[in-house]
Enzyme design. Structure first.
Site, short mmCIF file in Angstrom:
data_model
loop_
_atom_site.label_atom_id
_atom_site.label_comp_id
_atom_site.label_asym_id
_atom_site.label_seq_id
_atom_site.Cartn_x
_atom_site.Cartn_y
_atom_site.Cartn_z
N GLU A 1 36.36 -4.18 30.45
CA GLU A 1 37.11 -3.97 29.21
C GLU A 1 37.92 -2.71 29.44
OE1 GLU A 1 38.34 -2.87 25.94
OE2 GLU A 1 36.29 -2.51 25.25
N CYS B 1 40.64 1.52 22.45
CA CYS B 1 41.29 0.56 23.34
C CYS B 1 42.23 -0.32 22.54
CB CYS B 1 40.28 -0.36 24.00
SG CYS B 1 39.08 0.51 24.93
C1 UN1 Z 1 37.19 0.28 22.19
O1 UN1 Z 1 38.10 1.00 21.81
O2 UN1 Z 1 36.73 0.35 23.34
O3 UN1 Z 1 38.26 -3.11 17.56
C2 UN1 Z 1 36.49 -0.66 21.33
C3 UN1 Z 1 37.93 -1.95 17.47
C4 UN1 Z 1 36.48 -1.58 17.66
C5 UN1 Z 1 36.11 -1.50 19.08
C6 UN1 Z 1 37.05 -0.77 19.95
N1 UN1 Z 1 35.63 -2.54 17.00
O4 UN1 Z 1 38.73 -1.07 17.27
#
Ligand code: UN1
Length: 507
Positions: free
Chosen positions: A264, A298
């Site tokens: 990821e 992310c």
């Molecule tokens: C991440 O930034 O690694 O969708 C995960 C989202 C969160 C998870 C982000 N539920 O922003």
């Protein structure tokens, strides 16, 4: 509640062991790590890291725990995860505060992170009774064919600072119900949060009389990280990291066939705002997507493609919303944006802003570091041309690019024209535009939303993305399958031995 109370209540001392095998290793020898509060720039506490020998101890503990745990019926494994959810409910406020102290996201988001863990526990408890395999109709008389799912082994888990514990839960809750154990290497920026969660999880295993399936190995990337990724005894590596780090993991693992990498990686997510969009909804979504978590998700929104008919009005509205953003101590009520995680993150943002200027972009607001202790920056919006190179890069900071487009097709082309493919969204009231965006010629991302932003995904869906984002899927839907091995079985209950495909052999 003061910082020292939060730390004390969660069992964090001035100096802490960062290594848990079958128990805490008293004085690990892999060097000291200082955890810093990004709001003040001051140390919170110190952590002793694992060396190679201690990594071995952790691996063996996880391996031993796995051998026992794999024979426990899955619904019973679910009971441990249910208890974990209960413990997290009790400690939600404390853990949320610690996330805020150590990582810098605002308290409501710190609490949201713990809620995501709790939700993940509930999900996994249900899933523990639903590790379904298919049954197929055999082409041979008197034969039964089916598939079953078996536990995989110790899972190597590398997590990032931005979701220091939610991502642990996505992986560990599923790994646990699937019969696996976990070797956790958390981010070196957030070791205290990891230690606090490890304490809770380890105590639960003891209380429930089950093997210590959760282990922890705080350590340097160059020792523990490398060792874990290159350890062929660990069948699955689940890593949340940068694209460069993901490439490294893939390269190392390519030598070991059959090992799995669940990656990821970087996002570089975009929102398309069409001329028929509800601009007030779109504005709020862009604001949360770009400024929430100080742009360190992310899934944060990095690029907005604005239809030229509404570009002016949308930009005005967004600029006035940016003026309202309260920046400051993330523990304080009313703060909307805290600091970046460290000095390096500030430098990377400032460098990207220089790049924008060099490429002829216009800074509409922000662009500077804020003069106060800690790692605070101004949330920044830049108007850029679609071909600028910096648009293709993910800068992990509150830096948003606005680009004008003529049509939906052009917006989709630009949105997909980057190497990453995590999250995407369109704002429109037009059914055709929405469905085109979701169609095979629409968004190429792992997540595609209509009239909601790019960030803040629920745990029920599979989370992850395409292309350089790495292709992995975590948390909901059927993501559990990667934590198990599939076995296809055929049983002959007849007195004959018919061969498949009607082959006659020697009779
Ligand atoms: C991440 O930034 O690694 O969708 C995960 C989202 C969160 C998870 C982000 N539920 O922003």
């Amino acid at each position: 509640m003061s910082a020292s109370t939060v730390l004390k209540e969660l069992g964090i001392h001035e100096v802490n062991s960062g290594v848990y095998a079958e128990d805490w290793i008293a004085a690990p020898g892999g060097g000291e790590l200082v955890s810093v509060n990004p709001t003040t720039g001051q140390p919170l506490a110190r952590v002793l890291q694992a060396n190679e020998a201690e990594y071995e101890q952790v691996f063996h503990a996880a391996q031993r725990a796995f051998l026992e745990w794999r024979m426990v019926p899955a619904p019973r494994r679910g009971e441990l995860v249910r208890a974990l959810g209960d413990a997290l409910r009790e400690k939600k406020d404390l853990l949320g505060s610690l996330v805020t102290l150590e990582m810098g996201k605002i308290k409501p988001e710190g609490l949201g992170e713990v809620q995501e863990m709790i939700d993940m526990c509930d999900f996994a408890v249900g899933q523990s009774r639903m590790l379904y395999g298919l049954q197929m109709h055999s082409e041979r008389p008197g034969h039964r064919m089916f598939e079953q799912w078996h536990p995989l082994g110790p899972v190597g888990l590398i997590t990032s600072f931005n979701f220091p514990i939610a991502v642990w839960a996505w992986n560990s809750c599923l790994a646990a119900i699937c019969g696996d154990s976990v070797i956790w290497k958390p981010s070196s920026q957030t070791p205290l949060t990891a230690i606090a969660v490890q304490k809770i999880a380890a105590q639960l295993c003891k209380d429930h009389g089950v093997p210590p399936i959760f282990t922890l190995c705080v350590g340097k990337g160059s020792t523990v990280g490398e060792r874990l990724v290159s350890d062929r005894r660990v069948p699955l590596i689940s890593a949340t990291a940068s694209c460069d780090m993901g490439r490294r993991v893939n390269r190392v693992m390519a030598d070991h066939l059959g090992r799995r990498a669940l990656l990821e990686l970087g996002g570089n997510n975009a929102i398309i705002v069409m001329d028929d969009a509800d601009l007030s909804l779109a504005n709020r979504a862009v604001l949360f997507g770009a400024v929430g978590t100080a742009g360190q998700r992310c899934t944060s929104t990095r690029r907005v493609y604005l239809h030229k008919k509404i570009a002016g009005e949308f930009t005005e509205r967004l600029l006035s919303a940016y003026k309202q953003i309260r920046i400051g101590d993330p523990l304080e009520e009313g703060t909307l944006m805290g600091p970046l995680v460290d000095q390096a993150a500030v430098d990377i943002m400032l460098k990207a802003i220089d790049e924008v200027k060099k490429e002829g972009g216009e800074i509409l607001t922000g662009g500077k570091r804020i003069d106060r202790p800690g790692y605070f920056v101004e949330p920044t919006i830049a108007k850029v041309r679609p071909e600028v190179k910096i648009l293709r890069e993910e800068t992990f900071a509150p830096l948003l690019y606005l680009v004008e487009v003529d049509s939906l097709d052009q917006a989709i082309e630009y949105q997909n024209g980057v190497d990453q493919g995590l999250s995407s969204a369109i704002f429109t009231r037009n059914l055709q535009s929405a469905e085109t965006f979701l169609s095979p010629r629409g968004s190429d991302c792992g997540i595609a939303n209509v009239n909601i932003g790019t960030s803040g995904a629920e745990i029920g869906g599979a989370f992850g993305g395409e292309k350089d984002t790495g292709g992995g899927r975590e948390s909901g839907s059927d993501s559990w399958k990667i934590y198990m091995r599939r076995q296809t079985c055929t049983v002959n209950y007849s007195n004959h031995l018919p061969l498949a495909q009607g082959i006659k052999f020697g009779d």
